[in-house]
Design a protein around this motif. Sequence first.
Motif, PDB file in Angstrom:
ATOM      1  N   PHE A  42      11.542   8.480  39.103  1.00 25.07           N
ATOM      2  CA  PHE A  42      10.818   9.556  39.779  1.00 25.07           C
ATOM      3  C   PHE A  42       9.596   9.048  40.547  1.00 25.07           C
ATOM      4  CE2 PHE A  42      12.988  11.649  36.236  1.00 25.07           C
ATOM      5  CZ  PHE A  42      13.662  12.655  36.918  1.00 25.07           C
ATOM      6  N   PHE A  43       8.893   8.061  39.958  1.00 27.53           N
ATOM      7  CA  PHE A  43       7.651   7.600  40.573  1.00 27.53           C
ATOM      8  C   PHE A  43       7.814   6.315  41.375  1.00 27.53           C
ATOM      9  CE2 PHE A  43       6.428  10.298  37.026  1.00 27.53           C
ATOM     10  CZ  PHE A  43       5.471  11.123  37.613  1.00 27.53           C
ATOM     11  N   LEU A  44       9.015   5.728  41.374  1.00 26.25           N
ATOM     12  CA  LEU A  44       9.389   4.590  42.216  1.00 26.25           C
ATOM     13  C   LEU A  44       8.453   3.390  42.052  1.00 26.25           C
ATOM     14  CD1 LEU A  44      10.421   6.440  45.494  1.00 26.25           C
ATOM     15  CD2 LEU A  44      11.814   5.835  43.505  1.00 26.25           C
ATOM     16  N   SER A  45       8.023   3.148  40.835  1.00 25.80           N
ATOM     17  CA  SER A  45       7.227   1.957  40.537  1.00 25.80           C
ATOM     18  C   SER A  45       7.443   1.583  39.082  1.00 25.80           C
ATOM     19  CB  SER A  45       5.733   2.194  40.798  1.00 25.80           C
ATOM     20  OG  SER A  45       5.238   3.226  39.973  1.00 25.80           O
ATOM     21  N   ARG A  46       7.150   0.350  38.763  1.00 25.83           N
ATOM     22  CA  ARG A  46       7.292  -0.106  37.383  1.00 25.83           C
ATOM     23  C   ARG A  46       6.065   0.321  36.581  1.00 25.83           C
ATOM     24  NH1 ARG A  46       9.715  -6.296  37.632  1.00 25.83           N
ATOM     25  NH2 ARG A  46      11.655  -5.780  38.764  1.00 25.83           N
ATOM     26  N   ARG A  47       6.317   0.931  35.486  1.00 30.11           N
ATOM     27  CA  ARG A  47       5.245   1.474  34.668  1.00 30.11           C
ATOM     28  C   ARG A  47       4.489   0.362  33.940  1.00 30.11           C
ATOM     29  NH1 ARG A  47       6.429   5.508  29.554  1.00 30.11           N
ATOM     30  NH2 ARG A  47       4.323   5.505  28.639  1.00 30.11           N
ATOM     31  N   LYS A  48       3.147   0.466  33.964  1.00 29.58           N
ATOM     32  CA  LYS A  48       2.283  -0.470  33.250  1.00 29.58           C
ATOM     33  C   LYS A  48       1.248   0.340  32.474  1.00 29.58           C
ATOM     34  CE  LYS A  48       2.707  -4.004  36.842  1.00 29.58           C
ATOM     35  NZ  LYS A  48       1.960  -4.840  37.836  1.00 29.58           N
ATOM     36  N   ASP A  49       1.293   0.237  31.158  1.00 36.40           N
ATOM     37  CA  ASP A  49       0.383   0.997  30.305  1.00 36.40           C
ATOM     38  C   ASP A  49      -0.573   0.074  29.563  1.00 36.40           C
ATOM     39  OD1 ASP A  49       1.875   3.136  31.122  1.00 36.40           O
ATOM     40  OD2 ASP A  49       2.272   3.918  29.105  1.00 36.40           O
ATOM     41  N   TYR A  97      -3.668  15.370  34.159  1.00 32.40           N
ATOM     42  CA  TYR A  97      -3.525  16.036  35.463  1.00 32.40           C
ATOM     43  C   TYR A  97      -2.582  17.229  35.359  1.00 32.40           C
ATOM     44  CZ  TYR A  97      -5.395  11.480  36.636  1.00 32.40           C
ATOM     45  OH  TYR A  97      -6.169  10.351  36.663  1.00 32.40           O
ATOM     46  N   ASP A  98      -2.887  18.270  36.163  1.00 29.37           N
ATOM     47  CA  ASP A  98      -2.062  19.478  36.183  1.00 29.37           C
ATOM     48  C   ASP A  98      -0.896  19.367  37.161  1.00 29.37           C
ATOM     49  OD1 ASP A  98      -3.636  20.785  34.289  1.00 29.37           O
ATOM     50  OD2 ASP A  98      -5.061  21.434  35.829  1.00 29.37           O
ATOM     51  N   ARG A  99      -1.016  18.529  38.188  1.00 35.77           N
ATOM     52  CA  ARG A  99       0.039  18.362  39.187  1.00 35.77           C
ATOM     53  C   ARG A  99       0.256  16.881  39.476  1.00 35.77           C
ATOM     54  NH1 ARG A  99       1.777  22.589  42.071  1.00 35.77           N
ATOM     55  NH2 ARG A  99       2.231  21.313  43.888  1.00 35.77           N
ATOM     56  N   PHE A 100       1.507  16.540  39.824  1.00 38.86           N
ATOM     57  CA  PHE A 100       1.877  15.169  40.132  1.00 38.86           C
ATOM     58  C   PHE A 100       2.646  15.124  41.452  1.00 38.86           C
ATOM     59  CE2 PHE A 100       1.952  15.594  35.496  1.00 38.86           C
ATOM     60  CZ  PHE A 100       1.008  14.652  35.139  1.00 38.86           C
ATOM     61  N   PHE A 101       2.517  13.984  42.084  1.00 33.31           N
ATOM     62  CA  PHE A 101       3.317  13.751  43.281  1.00 33.31           C
ATOM     63  C   PHE A 101       4.491  12.858  42.896  1.00 33.31           C
ATOM     64  CE2 PHE A 101       4.331  11.074  46.993  1.00 33.31           C
ATOM     65  CZ  PHE A 101       4.756  12.080  47.865  1.00 33.31           C
ATOM     66  N   LEU A 102       5.722  13.305  43.208  1.00 33.26           N
ATOM     67  CA  LEU A 102       6.925  12.528  42.917  1.00 33.26           C
ATOM     68  C   LEU A 102       7.381  11.819  44.184  1.00 33.26           C
ATOM     69  CD1 LEU A 102       8.999  14.981  40.675  1.00 33.26           C
ATOM     70  CD2 LEU A 102       7.419  13.162  39.992  1.00 33.26           C
ATOM     71  N   PRO A 103       7.164  10.521  44.300  1.00 30.75           N
ATOM     72  CA  PRO A 103       7.582   9.791  45.503  1.00 30.75           C
ATOM     73  C   PRO A 103       9.092   9.872  45.750  1.00 30.75           C
ATOM     74  CG  PRO A 103       6.040   8.490  44.222  1.00 30.75           C
ATOM     75  CD  PRO A 103       6.409   9.663  43.376  1.00 30.75           C
ATOM     76  N   ALA A 104       9.886   9.968  44.681  1.00 33.96           N
ATOM     77  CA  ALA A 104      11.334  10.002  44.863  1.00 33.96           C
ATOM     78  C   ALA A 104      11.778  11.219  45.662  1.00 33.96           C
ATOM     79  CB  ALA A 104      12.030   9.984  43.514  1.00 33.96           C
ATOM     80  N   TYR A 105      11.013  12.323  45.559  1.00 33.14           N
ATOM     81  CA  TYR A 105      11.394  13.556  46.260  1.00 33.14           C
ATOM     82  C   TYR A 105      10.321  14.015  47.255  1.00 33.14           C
ATOM     83  CZ  TYR A 105      14.691  13.635  42.395  1.00 33.14           C
ATOM     84  OH  TYR A 105      15.667  13.288  41.490  1.00 33.14           O
ATOM     85  N   GLN A 106       9.214  13.272  47.306  1.00 33.29           N
ATOM     86  CA  GLN A 106       8.134  13.601  48.241  1.00 33.29           C
ATOM     87  C   GLN A 106       7.633  15.022  48.041  1.00 33.29           C
ATOM     88  OE1 GLN A 106       6.680  11.351  50.658  1.00 33.29           O
ATOM     89  NE2 GLN A 106       7.738  10.018  49.206  1.00 33.29           N
TER      90      GLN A 106
END
Length: 456
Positions: free
Chosen positions: A399-406, A185-194
């Motif tokens: 930054f993304f306010l969730s636990r990462r699962k890969d 993806y070229d852009r991301f949404f950061l929940p921590a900063y909206q």
Amino acid sequence: MKIGRLTVALCTLLLALHGADPQTAATQARAEGTHAVDPEARRVLERAEKMILAKQWLRAYRFLSKRWIDFLEYPEIQYLYGRAAFETGHYEEALEAYERVLILRPRDLLAELETGRTYFAMESFPAARKIFYRLLERPDLPYSTYKKIQSYLDVMANYEKRTFFHATLAAAVGYDSNLYNRARYDRFFLPAYQIQVDNTVRNVSDTYHQETADATYLHDFGEMGGFAFRLEGSLYLQTMTRYSDSNIFYLNAAPALLYTHGPWLYDFTVGFDRMLYGSDPYLHTLYLKPSFRYAPDKRGYYRLYGVLQRKWADGELYRGRDANYGMLTFELYREVTDSLWLKPSLSVMRERKIDSFLTDVDHDALMVRLEGEWRFLPRYSLGVEARYKGLRYRETDAFFLSRRKDTYLEGDLILARQFEKRWRLEATFGYIDNRSNIQFYRYDKYFATLGVVKEF
């Protein structure tokens, strides 16, 4: 009546099974075999011949073990009984049967050869060597049998060695379609900063050349089995064509103490790693790697090993990466056929940071791996490696306010062509797909290498 065609055929068959010249065996049978055969002895010989031709060794052993005592004056029956006993692992009975043959025929080539092979199978190498050397002096020894004996002598010499050394040098060129593992993806949404932000990770591919050197030294302290010392070392260099900040330098040294007892191998390894990315020191580690391996036969083994590792991050760029890492792996290796082997494994992993604020260090993982190789032509082989790795991070991403699962998926194909003097040409094609619940960590890539390998 004379032994005749039946005994000649049996001798021809049995020497042919072991690489000797069938015509020589037939000539020997005619020269040495002048013994009357009654109808019952002929019946026993005929039934035994059918079992030998079908390689029904256990059936032949059971049949002859009840009858050999009634035919002590028939070396042909004693010899077949010895062969059946040998193939079913009754080595002492085989030796006694061959001894009875040699009493009746002191220069019987087949019986003397099989006596040497039996001592070899029992790992009574001095006795086997004495018989093989005596056979080599015989002027009537077929050349194919001479080569067979030489191969046994070579195996014994190698088996009794105390020090071994093996090394591999490799050089290759390669291509990486996604050098920095850039997300899709070229852009991301950061929940921590909206807010929406651009993906600033470079979307580039590059070519490279790589060099690898591996060496193993092994010293056995006593007879085969018992304690041994092993020292392994590896050096890996990868140099990118355009992006030198992704060059890799990796160095490993790992001494080990081994102990072998029967089918069990106990391995206690202490290792040291050093790694650099570009010109920046990245990481050095110290680890312990105990291993237990059980080999029920020559075609496979079961192995359980663990890794306890302390990681130290080097340089300001990687501060906070100090961690303790642990892994436990169960591995199975099996030669399915003479041209195909498989090695599946299952691993559980855990990493815990030391005095760090980073949220992408602490994780637990489960990995399933399958390796294999199929030799589809005498000099050509196709290898495969497939890997699944599920990672679960313990802390919430800042930054993304969730636990990462890969979920990490990788598949590799390795096509190899063997040449003379232990040279090998290898081409590798691979694909990686890393799936994550956080967009920023989703990526995929293709890679390929073409290289040459030299073994010493």
